[in-house]
Design an enzyme around this catalytic site. Structure first.
Site, PDB file in Angstrom:
ATOM      1  N   SER A 195      13.638  37.232  28.546  1.00 50.41           N
ATOM      2  CA  SER A 195      14.225  36.955  29.870  1.00 50.41           C
ATOM      3  C   SER A 195      13.452  35.907  30.653  1.00 50.41           C
ATOM      4  CB  SER A 195      14.348  38.242  30.691  1.00 50.41           C
ATOM      5  OG  SER A 195      15.192  39.174  30.041  1.00 50.41           O
ATOM      6  N   ARG A 196      12.725  35.074  29.946  1.00 52.92           N
ATOM      7  CA  ARG A 196      11.965  33.979  30.558  1.00 52.92           C
ATOM      8  C   ARG A 196      10.835  34.471  31.456  1.00 52.92           C
ATOM      9  NH1 ARG A 196      14.475  32.021  26.920  1.00 52.92           N
ATOM     10  NH2 ARG A 196      15.587  30.042  26.935  1.00 52.92           N
ATOM     11  N   LEU A 197      10.448  35.739  31.335  1.00 56.03           N
ATOM     12  CA  LEU A 197       9.294  36.250  32.077  1.00 56.03           C
ATOM     13  C   LEU A 197       8.053  36.064  31.208  1.00 56.03           C
ATOM     14  CD1 LEU A 197      10.857  39.466  33.650  1.00 56.03           C
ATOM     15  CD2 LEU A 197      10.573  37.205  34.671  1.00 56.03           C
TER      16      LEU A 197
END
Length: 217
Positions: A195-197
């Site tokens: 999730s692009r975290l």
């Protein structure tokens, strides 16, 4: 180019789920972590894991970037070899500040660093040059790197001339060719996450010590 021929770049996505990076368990020395990651890239047989994008400050004030190959790491920094008379050579001579980036896509790893570049000793250059394949040694004499040339034929003619001049096993290290080392004062590690975290851990030299912090992705 028609719209059907254009690559659909906005929809290109990869799910990053190879691992994690924690600032508390990461080693105190960033070079130790870098060494672990490049060994990981080698273990997974990634192509040219020592390729690094090197950015220098252009003589006109515009940054320039190209890919070079990392050939060594020690207390002096990260080593690479090139033509001193090349564009990057002139830029380094004018401004020693530089940045470098390694990207190991399949492992969802990226390392970026910045610092100052200096020349390696002549003995380092000669030792490494002697280990290069014959064709690579000849190429260092053939190429007036970054200079405009009339065509491919010019290179091939020079190649023939240099092979005639220097038999295999008798190629000296050119005076215009040698090594540089980038001694970083900041190194950032990026670990792709879901999730692009992403995990981003930055090390910065402060009063002679490495200080690490987590950055927002």
């Amino acid at each position: 180019m028609s719209t059907t021929d254009k690559p659909n770049l906005p929809d290109l996505r990869v799910s990053y789920d190879q691992g994690e990076l924690d600032e508390h368990s990461a080693p105190a020395d960033p070079v130790e972590l870098f060494t672990h990651w490049i060994k990981d890239a080698l273990a997974h047989k990634l192509p040219e894991p020592n390729a690094m994008s090197l950015a220098t400050n252009g003589l006109d004030g515009t940054p320039t970037v190209r890919t070079v190959l990392l050939k060594g790491i020690d207390e002096r920094g990260f080593h690479f070899y090139t033509n001193y008379e090349s564009r990057k050579g002139h830029e380094i001579a004018a401004d020693a500040r530089a940045s470098a980036c390694f990207l190991w896509t399949d492992r969802h790893h990226q390392v970026c660093m910045k610092g100052k570049i200096s020349k390696l000793d002549r003995a380092d250059a000669e030792q490494y040059f002697a280990s290069r394949p014959y064709g690579h040694q000849i190429g260092a004499w053939v190429s007036d790197q970054s200079v405009v040339i009339p065509g491919r034929e010019w290179l091939e003619q020079r190649d023939a001339e240099m092979k005639s001049k220097f038999p295999e096993g008798q190629v000296p290290c050119p005076p215009h060719w040698g090594g540089y080392t980038l001694l970083p004062d900041e190194i950032e590690f990026w670990q792709g996450r879901v999730s692009r975290l992403h995990d981003r851990i930055r090390y910065r030299k402060e009063n002679g010590m490495w200080v690490k912090v987590r950055l927002s992705p």
